[in-house]
Motif scaffolding. Structure first.
Motif, mmCIF file in Angstrom:
data_model
loop_
_atom_site.group_PDB
_atom_site.id
_atom_site.type_symbol
_atom_site.label_atom_id
_atom_site.label_comp_id
_atom_site.label_asym_id
_atom_site.label_seq_id
_atom_site.Cartn_x
_atom_site.Cartn_y
_atom_site.Cartn_z
ATOM 1 N N GLU A 118 0.924 -1.210 0.174
ATOM 2 C CA GLU A 118 0.124 -0.243 -0.038
ATOM 3 C C GLU A 118 0.816 1.351 0.130
ATOM 4 O O GLU A 118 1.805 1.477 0.947
ATOM 5 N N ASP B 101 -0.289 7.034 -0.855
ATOM 6 C CA ASP B 101 -1.474 7.688 -1.083
ATOM 7 C C ASP B 101 -2.668 6.629 -1.379
ATOM 8 O O ASP B 101 -3.799 7.023 -1.636
ATOM 9 N N GLU C 84 -3.055 3.566 -2.871
ATOM 10 C CA GLU C 84 -3.240 2.983 -3.878
ATOM 11 C C GLU C 84 -2.470 1.518 -3.528
ATOM 12 O O GLU C 84 -1.600 1.250 -2.780
#
Ligand SMILES: Cc1cc2nc3c(=O)[nH]c(=O)nc-3n(C[C@H](O)[C@H](O)[C@H](O)COP(=O)(O)OP(=O)(O)OC[C@H]3O[C@@H](n4cnc5c(N)ncnc54)[C@H](O)[C@@H]3O)c2cc1C
Length: 306
Positions: A119, A122, A124
């Protein structure tokens, strides 16, 4: 006493950091373990775009892995190279299919017992079968501390490897030493060449002999078909003369300050680097046009100029 304790990998302390298939590379055993997981089709995330991260990315890509490199800074290799040259290497990686994500850091690793995704800061999620973390090393200064030596980002030594205590020396990755090359400040060097040359100085000092002259710092890296070499210090603000062709991946760039050669960066032109090191070490004024002209034999140019 001579302390040569080197260093250990910097650990990425984020949640999930202890999941399986998250690797670090330090010794032969680490390399063997990592090697077994780099099979064709493996989705590999490399955290850190320094030399070790880039070399792993190149090897894994050559083996058929799908590689993403995460780099916290705006350029890969930013500790070692100005953007002009790190971008040349980044371009080669992208051409080979590596995804490079700059200005990106890891928030956590996600998985069951084994890592399944990374992860990003941000939010994503990048799916991953394996992760390699290559975010630098920390000098192993504990013994030095227990001897109450001065430690500041490494065991502080002088040009002869003397620490702050008489008859205690230190050498190699664990030390921070006067930057004899640029003549200002202190620098911690992480290379075989430094460990060897600095140890020669330590031995000379212990034997009360004259210190050997230190050659220009030199480093190499092999990535894909590129043999990358740097010598001296290459920085963004230098005047630069290029010999050969950047586009063809066969060149030597000469970094010049105040008319003198201070560093080189070369791809597939190691022979030029060797000659350039002699030029740097002698400190002669250089004639840029003579360096750039590939019809000139560089060794003759040096012989004339030194
Ligand atoms: C993956 C990787 C790739 C690299 N590639 C290159 C390269 O291509 N070119 C290059 O020039 N350099 C490269 N380097 C850097 C190079 O390996 C180091 O600069 C060099 O090994 C430094 O030598 P050293 O003797 O100072 O430390 P080390 O080689 O780290 O040796 C220190 C030793 O001391 C031991 N030790 C530590 N504490 C103690 C203690 N308290 N008691 C007893 N023993 C202790 C350690 O276990 C270790 O064996 C690479 C490094 C890594 C990790």
């Amino acid at each position: 006493m001579v302390l040569c304790t080197g260093g250990r990998n910097r650990i990425l302390n984020v949640p999930g950091g202890d999941l399986e298939a998250i690797y670090y590379l330090r010794d032969l055993e680490d390399a063997a373990t990592l090697s077994t997981s780099l099979k064709p089709g493996t989705r590999l995330v490399v955290v850190g775009g320094g030399y070790i991260g880039c070399e792993i990315a190149a090897s894994a890509t050559t083996r058929g892995c799908h590689v993403t490199v995460l780099e916290a800074m705006p350029h890969i290799l930013s500790r070692a190279l100005p953007p002009r040259w790190s971008d040349v290497i980044a371009h080669e990686h992208r051409q080979k299919g590596v995804q490079i994500r700059i200005s990106t850091s890891v928030r956590r690793f996600v998985g069951d017992s084994r890592v399944r995704a990374v992860e990003l800061d941000d939010g994503e999620l990048l799916e991953a079968d394996a992760v390699v973390v290559g975010i630098g090393m920390e000098p192993a200064v504990e013994l030095g501390r227990s001897l109450e030596l001065k430690v500041d980002g490494g065991i502080l030594v002088d040009e002869a490897g003397r620490t702050s205590r008489p008859r205690v020396f230190a050498s190699g990755d664990v030390t921070i030493q006067p930057d004899v090359w640029t003549g200002s400040g202190f620098r911690r060097l992480e290379s075989f060449q430094n460990a060897q040359e600095q140890s020669d100085s330590v031995a000379a000092a212990i034997l009360d002999q004259e210190l050997p002259k230190r050659p220009a710092p030199w480093f190499w890296s092999d990535q894909y078909e590129l043999n990358i070499q740097t010598a001296g210090v290459v920085e963004g603000g230098d005047d630069v003369v290029v010999r050969g062709s950047v586009e063809d991946g066969n060149f030597c760039a000469f970094h010049i300050r105040h008319g003198r050669l201070v560093g080189t960066f070369a791809i597939n032109r190691g022979r030029d680097v060797r000659v350039a090191m002699r030029m740097m070490e002698s400190g002669v004024a250089v004639v840029p046009a003579e360096l750039a002209d590939t019809s000139n034999d560089l060794r003759r140019v040096v012989a004339r100029q030194t």
